[in-house]
Design a protein around this motif. Structure first.
Motif, mmCIF file in Angstrom:
data_model
loop_
_atom_site.group_PDB
_atom_site.id
_atom_site.type_symbol
_atom_site.label_atom_id
_atom_site.label_comp_id
_atom_site.label_asym_id
_atom_site.label_seq_id
_atom_site.Cartn_x
_atom_site.Cartn_y
_atom_site.Cartn_z
ATOM 1 N N MET A 133 -8.023 -73.456 75.565
ATOM 2 C CA MET A 133 -6.586 -73.195 75.596
ATOM 3 C C MET A 133 -6.226 -72.144 74.325
ATOM 4 S SD MET A 133 -3.507 -73.643 76.853
ATOM 5 C CE MET A 133 -3.349 -75.026 77.942
ATOM 6 N N ALA A 134 -6.680 -72.353 73.202
ATOM 7 C CA ALA A 134 -6.501 -71.551 72.118
ATOM 8 C C ALA A 134 -6.907 -69.985 72.266
ATOM 9 C CB ALA A 134 -7.020 -72.213 70.902
ATOM 10 N N SER A 135 -7.905 -69.930 72.801
ATOM 11 C CA SER A 135 -8.174 -68.376 73.064
ATOM 12 C C SER A 135 -7.601 -67.630 74.440
ATOM 13 C CB SER A 135 -9.560 -68.252 73.092
ATOM 14 O OG SER A 135 -10.427 -68.787 71.986
ATOM 15 N N ASP A 136 -7.380 -68.644 75.393
ATOM 16 C CA ASP A 136 -7.114 -68.081 76.541
ATOM 17 C C ASP A 136 -5.764 -67.934 76.926
ATOM 18 O OD1 ASP A 136 -9.707 -67.672 76.868
ATOM 19 O OD2 ASP A 136 -10.000 -69.253 78.516
ATOM 20 N N ARG A 137 -4.641 -68.643 76.321
ATOM 21 C CA ARG A 137 -3.429 -68.951 76.569
ATOM 22 C C ARG A 137 -2.764 -67.458 76.564
ATOM 23 N NH1 ARG A 137 1.673 -72.461 75.106
ATOM 24 N NH2 ARG A 137 3.433 -70.896 75.504
ATOM 25 N N ALA A 138 -2.693 -66.757 75.608
ATOM 26 C CA ALA A 138 -2.127 -65.644 75.447
ATOM 27 C C ALA A 138 -2.326 -64.584 76.233
ATOM 28 C CB ALA A 138 -2.134 -64.954 73.894
ATOM 29 N N LEU A 139 -3.774 -64.457 76.605
ATOM 30 C CA LEU A 139 -4.159 -63.441 77.651
ATOM 31 C C LEU A 139 -3.519 -63.862 78.962
ATOM 32 C CD1 LEU A 139 -7.648 -62.905 76.397
ATOM 33 C CD2 LEU A 139 -5.773 -61.124 76.489
ATOM 34 N N LEU A 140 -3.656 -65.295 79.407
ATOM 35 C CA LEU A 140 -3.259 -65.562 80.515
ATOM 36 C C LEU A 140 -1.784 -65.456 80.695
ATOM 37 C CD1 LEU A 140 -3.724 -67.005 83.561
ATOM 38 C CD2 LEU A 140 -3.361 -69.211 82.207
ATOM 39 N N GLU A 141 -1.004 -65.926 79.638
ATOM 40 C CA GLU A 141 0.243 -65.461 79.868
ATOM 41 C C GLU A 141 0.686 -64.102 80.021
ATOM 42 O OE1 GLU A 141 4.513 -66.693 77.283
ATOM 43 O OE2 GLU A 141 2.636 -67.213 76.705
ATOM 44 N N TYR A 142 0.118 -63.201 79.563
ATOM 45 C CA TYR A 142 0.308 -61.837 79.641
ATOM 46 C C TYR A 142 0.060 -61.376 80.930
ATOM 47 C CZ TYR A 142 0.360 -56.856 79.169
ATOM 48 O OH TYR A 142 0.617 -55.205 79.524
ATOM 49 N N ALA A 143 -1.093 -61.992 81.641
ATOM 50 C CA ALA A 143 -1.390 -61.503 82.980
ATOM 51 C C ALA A 143 -0.319 -62.129 83.855
ATOM 52 C CB ALA A 143 -2.807 -62.140 83.246
ATOM 53 N N LEU A 144 0.196 -63.455 83.671
ATOM 54 C CA LEU A 144 1.209 -63.916 84.426
ATOM 55 C C LEU A 144 2.576 -63.098 84.597
ATOM 56 C CD1 LEU A 144 0.384 -67.669 83.878
ATOM 57 C CD2 LEU A 144 0.242 -66.746 86.201
ATOM 58 N N ARG A 145 2.833 -62.750 83.293
ATOM 59 C CA ARG A 145 4.127 -62.053 83.364
ATOM 60 C C ARG A 145 4.008 -60.748 83.765
ATOM 61 N NH1 ARG A 145 7.817 -64.116 80.037
ATOM 62 N NH2 ARG A 145 7.180 -65.894 78.607
ATOM 63 N N ALA A 146 2.856 -59.937 83.933
ATOM 64 C CA ALA A 146 2.668 -58.721 84.600
ATOM 65 C C ALA A 146 2.711 -59.055 86.217
ATOM 66 C CB ALA A 146 1.155 -58.335 84.105
ATOM 67 N N GLU A 147 2.028 -59.899 86.565
ATOM 68 C CA GLU A 147 2.209 -60.270 87.953
ATOM 69 C C GLU A 147 3.478 -60.744 88.374
ATOM 70 O OE1 GLU A 147 0.347 -60.336 90.563
ATOM 71 O OE2 GLU A 147 -1.527 -59.664 89.649
ATOM 72 N N PHE A 148 4.596 -61.171 87.637
ATOM 73 C CA PHE A 148 5.811 -61.713 88.034
ATOM 74 C C PHE A 148 6.716 -60.688 87.495
ATOM 75 C CE2 PHE A 148 3.767 -65.732 88.698
ATOM 76 C CZ PHE A 148 4.241 -66.221 89.743
ATOM 77 N N ASP A 149 6.425 -59.508 86.672
ATOM 78 C CA ASP A 149 7.137 -58.570 86.027
ATOM 79 C C ASP A 149 8.261 -59.279 85.323
ATOM 80 O OD1 ASP A 149 8.398 -56.249 85.593
ATOM 81 O OD2 ASP A 149 9.713 -56.091 87.347
#
Length: 815
Positions: free
Chosen positions: A181-197
């Motif tokens: 979670m510590a390493s992946d959360r920020a990258l996943l959140e950015y990818a999700l924000r990109a998908e949902f604009d």
């Protein structure tokens, strides 16, 4: 009961006292305190009898473990004396006192509890009747193959797309579990924000819940609070200063490119200091932005801190509140929901800050700020959001829950089951004997298998994935999963290959020596004559340095740097030739008068032109030696100038001018221009370091085109000269006719000595320079950037890692 932060601070106090009493030293006592805190907690939870002789003998075999026992005794004594307890102490008390065996209490079912420590089990047995319940394994719950992705980014981008597609289709609840979670959360959140604009205006509309919040110190609002309060110290680092001027929660945010604050920042950064003094900040604000509210804030801080050295945390709390009110924090109008929730935590933060008085009664300002930052680091902010169909959880948070679709990310061997980690202050034999969870790989593997089987059984759809490469280093899949498969629709740009695969791929070599041309139709200056010199030395060097502004970091400097030394010498000569404007005045001065003049100029320059930061770095003794050396060089140079056999008058010093060449405009600054007895001009450039010969001014790519460029910028130029200002080797290195310099040869002999036709006229020399420099300027303007260095141009170049000039050709490199 102590909070985790209070416990860590108490450990740090115990360790620091031991260091002071015994002379034992540690590079990082704070890290040692955190490790000691973990070790004591694990020892208690696993009911290790530390007082037992055989156990203590194991500690005695290692000096660090033995030192930890001493700290442990001091820590336990401090707890008893202060009537304090840790969480593990409270568990031990629950295990010691509780319901009688005839009345075991209520029944409690433990679901998916695989790693309960012996002390927790003992406490539960004394208080309640506990039953452990685990899901029954079914044949259909076998784990599927791992889906393989080349990189972490590719994996998380695909998971985000999958979750977004399910959400849009309304396919029920979706969970993403991150093994790291510590390493992946920020990258996943950015990818999700990109998908949902949801990256900009719709930032707070992301339909995703994250189980773990973020430290308050990581939120922009509380980072602005820390930056504002750190200004109470004597200096701040560059990142804090930038944040002060850009945060929307402070009243200093730059609103336009014409803001005077940008000039203040630029000049502060030009000082070259990693930490910027508050006095410097105030000075440049008063100079360029006198209406800035930061000036009054700095003055107010001085008044508030006057006479205050050590204060209690309650007093620091009051002072911090007053300073935040003076800042108007948070200065942003109309906080949104998330920001208001963060702001609402302020009272709790300061309550936790004041509670640390039990372990830190009185502290200095710097420690008070560190304690406040520690409280913010330990305070996790979890926003209250509406329930959504997409959940992002860690493995522990997802245990026991059910979902329609489940994706487990990051199933590498280093994360699932992980790498065994021995605690630093407990003997390894003891950790293995008591089966510490982080030291026993078999138990870690078994726990991971049971956990993942539970996830599989609790989900209708179950997916798991891992990635092969991290920063170019090959990873391995988790041994918990039976096999791996590779997705068929990964974009080519995500693919990484092993060295064997790369060797099979043919390499296409494309030689492209041109970058983007310069659009300089408006006459804007592209820079100084250094561009022409670098273009002559190596076109690639000029392009990298001047077009994309890449250079190596400046090395740490002891004493004055060559540039600083040269600038001081230039400043002295500038002032000297402002007081002596021709040869007659120079000859009229007696030796005493000449010495007094030079001393007076040196006192002025060394008193006014050296920044306070340079004085602190260099020291008074070094500056005195530099002043003495400069005095001798300047005095000897003036004696050399007196021996010139022709009249001259200094008509220009540090003169700025522009030169148009090859469609570009260059900004020049000529150190000195003399008018000779003939009325013609001599262009002089001071050189305090090494210089070459006059041959450096000739050729299709002249090694040093600075003086030729100066000559082209002035009418009626009869010659050019370097003034070599090196102690023990003072001289003019000149070219031209009838310059009135000592031992001067006719122009024809000067040219013949350089291998040029002796019949060449001075006008032809100027015309040759114009052609050569025009070609260099045109190359630079066209973006010509070939790696084509002159001989010895690479000797002191710091760009070899970029141009790779010394790398063998691809055809000669091993596969």
């Amino acid at each position: 009961m102590l909070t985790a932060l209070e416990e860590r601070l108490l450990w740090q106090e115990v360790i620091e006292r031991d260091m002071a009493a015994t002379g034992f030293s540690l590079l990082q006592p704070t890290a040692a305190a955190s490790e000691a805190m973990r070790c004591r907690d694990v020892l208690l939870r696993h009911e290790v009898p530390v007082d037992d002789f055989s156990v203590r003998r194991l500690f005695g075999w290692d000096s660090d473990c033995q030192r930890f026992l001493t700290w442990l005794e001091h820590f336990d004594t401090a707890l008893i004396q202060s009537h304090l307890a840790t969480q593990a102490d409270c568990l031990r008390a629950c295990a010691d006192v509780g319901s009688s065996e005839s009345n075991p209490g209520e029944t409690v079912d433990l679901f998916h509890c695989y790693d309960l420590q012996p002390l927790v089990i003992a406490a539960l047995d004394r208080q309640v009747q506990a039953r452990s319940i685990s899901p029954t394994e079914q044949p259909e719950t076998a784990l599927p193959p791992l889906t393989t992705f080349p990189t972490r980014q590719a994996e998380l981008a695909e998971v985000a797309r999958w979750a977004a597609d399910r959400h849009r289709a309304g396919k029920g609840t979706t969970v993403i579990v991150l093994a790291d979670m510590a390493s992946d959360r920020a990258l996943l959140e950015y990818a999700l924000r990109a998908e949902f604009d949801c990256l900009d205006a719709r930032y707070n509309e992301l339909p995703v819940n994250f189980s773990l919040g973020m430290p308050l110190s990581a939120t922009p609002m509380y980072r602005s609070l820390l930056c504002a309060l750190r200004l109470m110290l004597t200096s701040v680092d560059r990142s804090d200063l930038l944040f002060l001027f850009t945060s929307p929660f402070l009243p200093l945010a730059c609103r336009s490119e014409e803001s005077p604050q940008l000039l203040v920042i630029q000049q502060l950064f030009a000082l070259g200091k990693p930490n910027l003094e508050c006095t410097d900040i105030r000075h440049y604000l008063a100079k360029h932005d006198p209406t800035s509210p930061l000036i009054s804030i700095i003055d107010r801080q001085r008044e508030e801190l006057r006479g205050r050295v050590q204060l209690g945390l309650g007093e620091w709390h009051s002072l911090f509140r007053r300073m935040l009110e003076h800042w108007g924090w948070p200065a942003r109008d109309g906080l949104d929901s998330l920001e208001f929730q963060q702001f609402d935590r302020l009272d709790n933060v300061f309550d936790d800050f004041e509670s640390l008085a039990s372990v830190r009664p009185e502290v200095a300002l710097s420690e008070a700020l560190n304690l406040l930052e520690s409280v913010l680091n330990d305070t996790v902010f979890q926003p209250k959001t509406e329930a959504t169909a997409i959940q992002v959880l860690g493995p522990r948070e997802a245990t026991g829950l059910t979902f329609d679709a489940f994706w487990f990310c990051g199933a590498r061997s280093t994360a699932v089951p992980g790498v065994p980690r021995l605690l630093g202050f407990i003997p390894a034999a003891l950790q293995n004997q008591y089966h510490f969870p982080t030291a026993d790989y078999a138990s870690m593997l078994q726990k991971s298998e049971v956990t993942l089987q539970g996830f599989r059984a609790a989900s209708i759809e179950f997916y798991a994935s891992w990635y092969q490469f991290e920063d170019g280093v090959e990873q391995y899949p988790s041994p918990v999963f039976p096999s791996c498969s590779t997705p068929q629709d990964i974009p080519d740009y995500w693919l990484l290959r092993t060295s064997a695969q790369r060797a099979e791929i043919p390499i296409d070599i494309l030689e492209d020596d041109y970058g983007i041309p310069i659009d300089a139709e408006d006459g804007t200056s592209v820079g100084g004559s250094a561009i022409l010199r670098e273009q002559a030395e190596c076109p690639f060097k000029a392009w990298v340095r001047r077009r994309i502004a890449v250079s190596a970091p400046e090395p740490e400097q002891l004493g004055l740097s060559p540039i600083e030394r040269g600038n001081l010498l230039h400043a002295v000569l500038y002032e000297v030739w402002g007081r002596i404007i021709n040869r007659d005045q120079l000859l009229a001065l007696s030796m005493d008068g000449l010495e007094n003049l030079v001393r007076g100029v040196l006192d002025q320059i060394f008193g006014e032109h050296i920044h306070q930061d340079v004085r602190r770095r260099v020291g008074a003794a070094c500056l005195e030696l530099e002043a003495l050396c400069t005095y001798r060089v300047v005095l000897d140079w003036l004696l050399l100038e007196r021996s010139r056999n022709g009249d001259f008058q200094v008509v220009s010093r540090e003169d700025s001018r522009r030169l148009d060449l090859g469609g570009l405009t260059f900004s020049l600054r000529v150190d000195r221009i003399d008018r000779l007895a003939s009325g013609e001009m001599l262009m002089i450039d001071y050189k305090s370091g090494g210089v070459g010969s006059a041959s450096y001014w000739f050729g299709e790519r002249p090694s040093d085109p600075q003086l030729p460029a100066y000559a082209l910028s002035q009418d009626r130029v009869q010659g050019i000269a370097w003034a070599r200002l090196k102690a023990g080797d003072l001289k003019f290195i000149a070219l031209g006719g009838e310059l009135g310099l000592n031992a001067e040869k006719p122009l024809s002999k000067q040219l013949a000595a350089l291998g040029l036709p002796p019949e060449t006229t001075w006008s032809q020399v100027l015309e040759g320079w114009r052609d050569a420099l025009t070609n260099l300027a045109a190359e630079f303007g066209e973006g010509y950037a070939a790696v084509d260095p002159q001989p010895r141009a690479c000797d002191f170049c710091d760009l070899q890692g970029v141009c790779r000039i010394r790398q063998p050709p691809l055809s000669e490199m091993p596969s």
